[in-house]
Motif scaffolding. Structure first.
Motif, PDB file in Angstrom:
ATOM      1  N   ILE A  50    -100.848  -2.930  29.524  1.00 30.51           N
ATOM      2  CA  ILE A  50    -100.091  -1.968  30.322  1.00 30.51           C
ATOM      3  C   ILE A  50     -99.496  -2.655  31.542  1.00 30.51           C
ATOM      4  CG2 ILE A  50    -100.319   0.070  31.812  1.00 30.51           C
ATOM      5  CD1 ILE A  50    -102.344   1.137  29.744  1.00 30.51           C
ATOM      6  N   HIS A  51    -100.285  -3.494  32.214  1.00 30.09           N
ATOM      7  CA  HIS A  51     -99.781  -4.193  33.389  1.00 30.09           C
ATOM      8  C   HIS A  51     -98.675  -5.175  33.015  1.00 30.09           C
ATOM      9  CE1 HIS A  51    -102.449  -2.593  36.416  1.00 30.09           C
ATOM     10  NE2 HIS A  51    -103.492  -2.819  35.639  1.00 30.09           N
ATOM     11  N   LYS A  52     -98.828  -5.865  31.878  1.00 33.36           N
ATOM     12  CA  LYS A  52     -97.788  -6.800  31.443  1.00 33.36           C
ATOM     13  C   LYS A  52     -96.492  -6.075  31.131  1.00 33.36           C
ATOM     14  CE  LYS A  52    -100.801 -10.311  29.443  1.00 33.36           C
ATOM     15  NZ  LYS A  52    -101.270 -10.908  28.182  1.00 33.36           N
ATOM     16  N   SER A  53     -96.590  -4.953  30.447  1.00 31.83           N
ATOM     17  CA  SER A  53     -95.369  -4.226  30.103  1.00 31.83           C
ATOM     18  C   SER A  53     -94.723  -3.634  31.348  1.00 31.83           C
ATOM     19  CB  SER A  53     -95.665  -3.132  29.077  1.00 31.83           C
ATOM     20  OG  SER A  53     -96.490  -2.145  29.631  1.00 31.83           O
ATOM     21  N   ALA A  54     -95.522  -3.222  32.315  1.00 33.65           N
ATOM     22  CA  ALA A  54     -94.960  -2.699  33.564  1.00 33.65           C
ATOM     23  C   ALA A  54     -94.270  -3.806  34.338  1.00 33.65           C
ATOM     24  CB  ALA A  54     -96.054  -2.056  34.409  1.00 33.65           C
ATOM     25  N   ASP A  55     -94.832  -4.991  34.323  1.00 35.83           N
ATOM     26  CA  ASP A  55     -94.197  -6.118  34.998  1.00 35.83           C
ATOM     27  C   ASP A  55     -92.893  -6.507  34.313  1.00 35.83           C
ATOM     28  OD1 ASP A  55     -96.105  -6.364  36.965  1.00 35.83           O
ATOM     29  OD2 ASP A  55     -97.291  -7.845  35.865  1.00 35.83           O
ATOM     30  N   LEU A  56     -92.880  -6.491  32.973  1.00 36.69           N
ATOM     31  CA  LEU A  56     -91.679  -6.868  32.246  1.00 36.69           C
ATOM     32  C   LEU A  56     -90.547  -5.873  32.451  1.00 36.69           C
ATOM     33  CD1 LEU A  56     -93.164  -8.109  28.844  1.00 36.69           C
ATOM     34  CD2 LEU A  56     -92.181  -9.490  30.669  1.00 36.69           C
ATOM     35  N   ASP A  57     -90.898  -4.595  32.498  1.00 38.99           N
ATOM     36  CA  ASP A  57     -89.880  -3.569  32.667  1.00 38.99           C
ATOM     37  C   ASP A  57     -89.426  -3.430  34.109  1.00 38.99           C
ATOM     38  OD1 ASP A  57     -90.016  -3.049  29.991  1.00 38.99           O
ATOM     39  OD2 ASP A  57     -91.364  -1.335  30.190  1.00 38.99           O
ATOM     40  N   GLY A  58     -90.144  -4.039  35.037  1.00 45.00           N
ATOM     41  CA  GLY A  58     -89.778  -3.965  36.438  1.00 45.00           C
ATOM     42  C   GLY A  58     -90.060  -2.616  37.061  1.00 45.00           C
ATOM     43  N   ILE A  59     -90.985  -1.883  36.497  1.00 40.79           N
ATOM     44  CA  ILE A  59     -91.269  -0.550  37.025  1.00 40.79           C
ATOM     45  C   ILE A  59     -92.542  -0.528  37.862  1.00 40.79           C
ATOM     46  CG2 ILE A  59     -90.085   0.662  35.194  1.00 40.79           C
ATOM     47  CD1 ILE A  59     -92.773   1.133  33.852  1.00 40.79           C
ATOM     48  N   LYS A  60     -93.146  -1.659  38.040  1.00 46.00           N
ATOM     49  CA  LYS A  60     -94.401  -1.695  38.778  1.00 46.00           C
ATOM     50  C   LYS A  60     -94.090  -1.794  40.274  1.00 46.00           C
ATOM     51  CE  LYS A  60     -98.787  -4.056  39.052  1.00 46.00           C
ATOM     52  NZ  LYS A  60     -99.567  -5.188  38.600  1.00 46.00           N
TER      53      LYS A  60
END
Length: 98
Positions: A50-60
């Motif tokens: 979840i953290h990796k996908s949030a970082d990739l999408d730039g939504i974190k």
């Protein structure tokens, strides 16, 4: 510990000993330990994905990055927009004092 007192814990241990016997308890404890470790690893894997996908999408973003003032401005702006839209749909509402 989980809201269990010393006497209650002792009774639970006695019941487990009577049901499974002293020979089986180490096996059961090992199995429970392995199961809990697998569950912990699975949840950690899910969290990291979840953290990796949030970082990739730039939504974190954290609240400190956004700023609490910006949040309150956005909220009040949205509320004002909703009030205007409601007034446009219904027209001015007059109170009738009786």
């Amino acid at each position: 510990m989980f809201g269990i007192g010393g006497g209650e814990f002792f009774v639970i241990i006695l019941i487990v000993l009577m049901l499974f016997g002293s020979d089986k308890i180490p096996e059961i404890a090992r199995g429970l330990g392995k199961g809990m470790q697998q569950l912990k690893n699975a949840t950690n894997d899910i969290k990291s994905e979840i953290h990796k996908s949030a970082d990739l999408d730039g939504i974190k973003k954290t609240f400190t990055e956004i700023g609490t003032e910006d949040i309150s401005k956005n909220i009040t702006g949205e509320v004002d927009k909703m009030k205007e839209n409601l007034d446009d749909m219904t027209g001015p509402i007059k109170r009738l004092d009786r």
